[in-house]
Design an enzyme around this catalytic site. Structure first.
Site, PDB file in Angstrom:
ATOM      1  N   GLU A 259       0.587  -1.203   0.078  1.00 19.46           N
ATOM      2  CA  GLU A 259      -0.025  -0.025  -0.020  1.00 19.46           C
ATOM      3  C   GLU A 259       0.882   1.104   0.140  1.00 19.46           C
ATOM      4  OE1 GLU A 259      -3.174   0.010  -0.500  1.00 19.46           O
ATOM      5  OE2 GLU A 259      -3.550  -2.215  -0.283  1.00 19.46           O
ATOM      6  N   CYS A 293      -1.529   9.538   2.249  1.00 21.03           N
ATOM      7  CA  CYS A 293      -1.328   9.032   1.041  1.00 21.03           C
ATOM      8  C   CYS A 293      -2.527   9.288  -0.224  1.00 21.03           C
ATOM      9  CB  CYS A 293      -1.137   7.367   1.079  1.00 21.03           C
ATOM     10  SG  CYS A 293      -2.564   6.576   1.669  1.00 21.03           S
TER      11      CYS A 293
END
Length: 559
Positions: A259, A293
């Protein structure tokens, strides 16, 4: 000679080698150069940890006991985690405050509350997720029953991340527990020590330490962990470290979930509602001081509404954080001085582009919410330091556009983003970006909130990530879908044509059974087969009685 000219430094040259070739060349060099051999030996020692090796061995032995496969054990651990989040809430929120200056409100809604939802969702659906899923059976395997069964992978490693240290450690842990695995959870103690210490203490207190081992430490611990063989490695962080994790896992043929992030573009179309767009962008960009993110990394705004957009965006920044964001309890700090220097360096030489913010203080890890406006100067925008890497901080570059196709071309030139955001009420414009770009997620008139929906996968594509999680996807991430086929132990109704020697009759029968046909024809043949089976059973009751339960199972279970 051409290759040497292309790679002027040794580091660049070596990067073109496959790891297996690099190891072979290094081993040969070590035999010829004792000093190099000693240097390699020191490095192997530095990246090894006997405690890590012992922990992995104990975890493997613990998983072999079969305890984690029990649904009751999984429920106990998930309930214990929810109790931990309730009763340890203050300790976790205090850790987040000390590490990132995160307010209690955001610490709860952006971290612990998301984990509570994940754990409750797993508890609510555990029976359904773990039950065998029936699938149809082809003609060759009739009579028979086909299904999928989710098996735990085994001993898994979760490497947490510092920007949302509680959420990004415990949400994947929920999936690993629900799937029945034994887990090592490595916390980012070197970056966020207070949050990590609180999690370590609470996890050891509430969770089963024999099967869920929580470790602290820095780079050396990570290196030692990655040298071990795992059944899956789950990593959240930058693509730079992601490559290291991926390569280490590949040495053991270990599957990974990476991720990562990337530069998430945001498009503001001419028909967008600017009141909504600017408020949601300001929230999504500057929460956690931009260290998210899925935060908007840069903005493309249509030239016709550029002025109004900028005015409203700046107003929302002031509404959220006041005239001095440094004094606001709701504005976070950078994680450390190094990251503060990295992001603040993006402002060098950009004084004429700053329309709000621009101040920073490395010592206190503070950077203003800052907007850099490049007008329609795409050349300066593309060559700016802010566009050379993922910003991961409170700096937001903005450039004007008039042609959506040019924006699509720009996005597709770069790496695939984790999220792509479009604010527009023009159906054609929204479809252009949906159909002609690739990203982990695509949101219309919203920022980042897709990750709160347990029914949607959260993950990237290409450089922004491999695989996904959240909700059922977390369970699947840590499970193996095992194919199961059950057939009766009898030669009655067995297709004799499958066995050699193959006569023309057998070839004809097999050809008929294996002919590619539309699904509706297959269903007709299947029902006809069941009719024939029923007639045979009626005529041969005594011989085929043991097969009756198989027939019932097929008719009512696999159709």
């Amino acid at each position: 000679a051409n290759l040497m000219a292309e790679h002027k430094d040794s580091k660049s040259l070596v990067s073109g080698l496959l790891s297996c070739d690099a190891r072979k060349i290094l081993a040969e060099a070590c035999e010829k150069m004792p000093e190099l051999k000693q240097q390699v030996a020191r490095r192997v020692t530095e990246t090894s940890d006997p405690a890590v090796k012992a922990a992995k061995a104990n975890l493997k032995k613990a998983f072999s006991s079969g305890v984690t496969r029990s649904l009751e054990w999984r429920r106990q651990q998930l309930r214990a985690m929810m109790a931990m989040l309730r009763e340890g809430k203050d300790a976790l929120l205090q850790g987040l405050k000390k590490d990132l200056n995160r307010s209690e409100e955001e610490g709860y809604f952006l971290e612990t509350n998301i984990i509570e939802h994940a754990a409750q969702n797993a508890l609510d659906n555990l029976d359904n997720w773990t039950s065998e899923t029936r699938v149809s059976t082809n003609l060759i395997n009739l009579p028979g029953a086909s299904s999928l069964k989710s098996d735990p992978l085994g001993c898994v490693l979760i490497l947490g991340c510092w920007n949302y240290p509680v959420q990004l450690a415990l949400v994947p842990l929920v999936g690993a527990i629900a799937a029945g695995n034994a887990v090592v959870l490595k916390l980012p103690t070197d970056m966020v020590p207070h949050s990590s210490n609180a999690m370590k203490r609470l996890c050891d207190q509430y969770l089963d330490r024999k099967y869920i081992m929580v470790m602290e430490g820095g780079v050396k611990t990570n290196q030692a962990l990655l040298k071990e063989r795992w059944d899956k490695v789950f990593y959240t962080g930058s693509d730079v470290v992601g490559r290291i994790v991926y390569e280490a896992a590949a040495n053991h043929l270990t599957p990974v979930c990476l991720e990562m992030g990337g530069k998430c573009p945001t498009i503001i179309g001419k028909t967008s509602n600017l009141e909504v767009a600017t408020k949601r962008i300001a929230w999504g960009k500057w929460m956690n001081a931009g260290q998210t993110c899925v935060a908007p990394d840069h903005i493309f705004v249509h030239k016709d509404i550029s002025k109004q957009f900028r005015e409203k965006l700046v107003k929302n920044v002031k509404d959220f954080y006041g005239s001095d964001a440094k004094a606001s309890k709701f504005f976070c700090r950078m994680v450390n001085g190094r990251h503060t220097q990295r992001v603040s360096s993006m402002l060098e030489g950009q004084k004429d582009k700053i329309i709000t913010g621009g101040n920073f203080d490395v010592k206190s890890r503070y950077i203003d919410p800052t907007v850099l406006f490049f007008g329609d100067d795409w050349k300066s925008f593309e060559s700016s330091k802010a566009m050379s890497q993922e910003i991961f901080g409170p700096v937001l570059p903005v450039v004007e556009y008039t042609d959506a196709e040019r924006v699509v071309e720009f996005i597709n030139k770069g790496e695939k983003p984790l999220s792509l955001y479009v604010f527009s009420n023009d159906t054609r414009e929204k479809e252009i970006f949906l159909k002609n770009t690739s990203s982990g997620a695509y949101l219309v008139n919203e920022i980042a909130t897709h990750l709160t929906n347990e029914e949607l996968p959260f993950g990237g594509v290409g450089h922004s990530g491999i695989a996904s999680y959240h909700g059922k996807f977390s369970f699947d991430c840590f499970s193996h879908q095992k194919a199961v086929l059950r057939r009766p132990d009898t030669t009655v109704l067995d297709i004799f044509a499958r066995y050699p020697p193959y006569s023309s009759l057998k070839v004809a029968i097999l050809g008929f059974a294996q002919t590619v046909r539309p699904a509706w024809k297959f269903r007709v043949l299947k029902y006809a087969f069941f009719l024939v089976v029923t007639m045979v059973i009626v005529q041969n009751k005594s011989r085929i009685a043991p097969m009756l339960h198989w027939l019932i199972d097929l008719i009512f279970g696999s159709m």
